[in-house]
Scaffold this motif. Structure first.
Motif, PDB file in Angstrom:
ATOM      1  N   GLY A   1      -3.423   6.947 -19.824  1.00 33.02           N
ATOM      2  CA  GLY A   1      -4.003   7.598 -18.653  1.00 33.02           C
ATOM      3  C   GLY A   1      -3.689   9.069 -18.506  1.00 33.02           C
ATOM      4  O   GLY A   1      -4.582   9.892 -18.285  1.00 33.02           O
ATOM      5  N   SER A   2      -2.407   9.452 -18.605  1.00 36.82           N
ATOM      6  CA  SER A   2      -2.052  10.865 -18.408  1.00 36.82           C
ATOM      7  C   SER A   2      -2.629  11.730 -19.532  1.00 36.82           C
ATOM      8  O   SER A   2      -3.037  12.869 -19.302  1.00 36.82           O
ATOM      9  N   ALA A   3      -2.697  11.197 -20.755  1.00 35.77           N
ATOM     10  CA  ALA A   3      -3.300  11.944 -21.867  1.00 35.77           C
ATOM     11  C   ALA A   3      -4.798  12.116 -21.636  1.00 35.77           C
ATOM     12  O   ALA A   3      -5.362  13.181 -21.910  1.00 35.77           O
ATOM     13  N   ALA A   4      -5.444  11.083 -21.120  1.00 34.86           N
ATOM     14  CA  ALA A   4      -6.874  11.167 -20.829  1.00 34.86           C
ATOM     15  C   ALA A   4      -7.136  12.221 -19.755  1.00 34.86           C
ATOM     16  O   ALA A   4      -8.070  13.024 -19.875  1.00 34.86           O
ATOM     17  N   MET A   5      -6.311  12.226 -18.709  1.00 33.09           N
ATOM     18  CA  MET A   5      -6.502  13.218 -17.640  1.00 33.09           C
ATOM     19  C   MET A   5      -6.283  14.636 -18.163  1.00 33.09           C
ATOM     20  O   MET A   5      -7.010  15.560 -17.797  1.00 33.09           O
ATOM     21  N   ALA A   6      -5.284  14.817 -19.024  1.00 35.55           N
ATOM     22  CA  ALA A   6      -5.036  16.143 -19.601  1.00 35.55           C
ATOM     23  C   ALA A   6      -6.242  16.591 -20.429  1.00 35.55           C
ATOM     24  O   ALA A   6      -6.654  17.755 -20.370  1.00 35.55           O
ATOM     25  N   GLN A   7      -6.829  15.672 -21.170  1.00 35.26           N
ATOM     26  CA  GLN A   7      -8.005  15.991 -21.981  1.00 35.26           C
ATOM     27  C   GLN A   7      -9.198  16.341 -21.090  1.00 35.26           C
ATOM     28  O   GLN A   7      -9.935  17.294 -21.371  1.00 35.26           O
ATOM     29  N   ILE A   8      -9.378  15.604 -20.006  1.00 30.70           N
ATOM     30  CA  ILE A   8     -10.475  15.892 -19.068  1.00 30.70           C
ATOM     31  C   ILE A   8     -10.296  17.273 -18.463  1.00 30.70           C
ATOM     32  O   ILE A   8     -11.246  18.068 -18.398  1.00 30.70           O
ATOM     33  N   ARG A   9      -9.074  17.587 -18.033  1.00 29.56           N
ATOM     34  CA  ARG A   9      -8.816  18.911 -17.442  1.00 29.56           C
ATOM     35  C   ARG A   9      -9.094  20.020 -18.453  1.00 29.56           C
ATOM     36  O   ARG A   9      -9.657  21.060 -18.114  1.00 29.56           O
ATOM     37  N   GLU A  10      -8.689  19.800 -19.688  1.00 38.58           N
ATOM     38  CA  GLU A  10      -8.920  20.787 -20.734  1.00 38.58           C
ATOM     39  C   GLU A  10     -10.418  20.982 -20.966  1.00 38.58           C
ATOM     40  O   GLU A  10     -10.893  22.105 -21.129  1.00 38.58           O
ATOM     41  N   ASN A  11     -11.176  19.900 -20.956  1.00 38.26           N
ATOM     42  CA  ASN A  11     -12.627  19.997 -21.145  1.00 38.26           C
ATOM     43  C   ASN A  11     -13.310  20.691 -19.976  1.00 38.26           C
ATOM     44  O   ASN A  11     -14.338  21.350 -20.157  1.00 38.26           O
ATOM     45  N   LEU A  12     -12.765  20.550 -18.778  1.00 42.69           N
ATOM     46  CA  LEU A  12     -13.365  21.164 -17.594  1.00 42.69           C
ATOM     47  C   LEU A  12     -13.008  22.643 -17.452  1.00 42.69           C
ATOM     48  O   LEU A  12     -13.726  23.387 -16.796  1.00 42.69           O
ATOM     49  N   ARG A  13     -11.916  23.063 -18.062  1.00 45.21           N
ATOM     50  CA  ARG A  13     -11.447  24.442 -17.915  1.00 45.21           C
ATOM     51  C   ARG A  13     -12.521  25.464 -18.292  1.00 45.21           C
ATOM     52  O   ARG A  13     -12.769  26.400 -17.517  1.00 45.21           O
ATOM     53  N   PRO A  14     -13.216  25.342 -19.430  1.00 47.19           N
ATOM     54  CA  PRO A  14     -14.263  26.334 -19.747  1.00 47.19           C
ATOM     55  C   PRO A  14     -15.400  26.333 -18.731  1.00 47.19           C
ATOM     56  O   PRO A  14     -15.945  27.381 -18.395  1.00 47.19           O
ATOM     57  N   ARG A  15     -15.777  25.166 -18.222  1.00 49.14           N
ATOM     58  CA  ARG A  15     -16.847  25.098 -17.216  1.00 49.14           C
ATOM     59  C   ARG A  15     -16.424  25.814 -15.947  1.00 49.14           C
ATOM     60  O   ARG A  15     -17.191  26.540 -15.346  1.00 49.14           O
ATOM     61  N   HIS A  16     -15.176  25.577 -15.545  1.00 52.33           N
ATOM     62  CA  HIS A  16     -14.674  26.190 -14.322  1.00 52.33           C
ATOM     63  C   HIS A  16     -14.596  27.710 -14.472  1.00 52.33           C
ATOM     64  O   HIS A  16     -14.955  28.444 -13.569  1.00 52.33           O
ATOM     65  N   ALA A  17     -14.150  28.166 -15.629  1.00 54.38           N
ATOM     66  CA  ALA A  17     -14.036  29.602 -15.871  1.00 54.38           C
ATOM     67  C   ALA A  17     -15.398  30.272 -15.860  1.00 54.38           C
ATOM     68  O   ALA A  17     -15.571  31.352 -15.297  1.00 54.38           O
TER      69      ALA A  17
END
Length: 103
Positions: free
Chosen positions: A83-99
């Protein structure tokens, strides 16, 4: 049986609704901010937004169903992520969109 529902000259049946105090306050805030001229405009804008949201969801539904199926099949094969690895991966994938949304 005859329809005795009162109608206006345009044939539109007026609808009366009861709003919670919270919704009334929301409408009053929108009016006070000058964004809308009447409570009807506020309610109409909300209904249009809900309709757009429904259209967006319906447009993405097949894609979401495919992704859910892929996830289920991966889980059946034992390809799981903690779970925590999945959430970290999701956050990483969202970072470029957010930027890109901020620029």
């Amino acid at each position: 049986m005859e329809d005795i529902t009162p109608k206006t000259k345009t044939g539109v049946i007026p609808m009366q609704i009861v709003l919670t105090p919270e919704l009334e306050q929301l409408i009053q805030r929108q009016l006070a901010a000058g964004k809308y001229q009447s409570a009807l405009e506020v309610i109409t804008a909300g209904i249009h937004l809900l309709n757009q949201q429904d259209d967006l969801y319906q447009g993405r539904l097949p894609e979401l169903q495919r992704e859910a199926q892929m996830g289920w099949e991966a889980a059946q094969r034992g390809n799981l992520v903690e779970g925590s690895a999945a959430m970290a991966q999701i956050r990483e994938n969202l970072r470029p969109r957010h930027a890109s949304a901020e620029s």
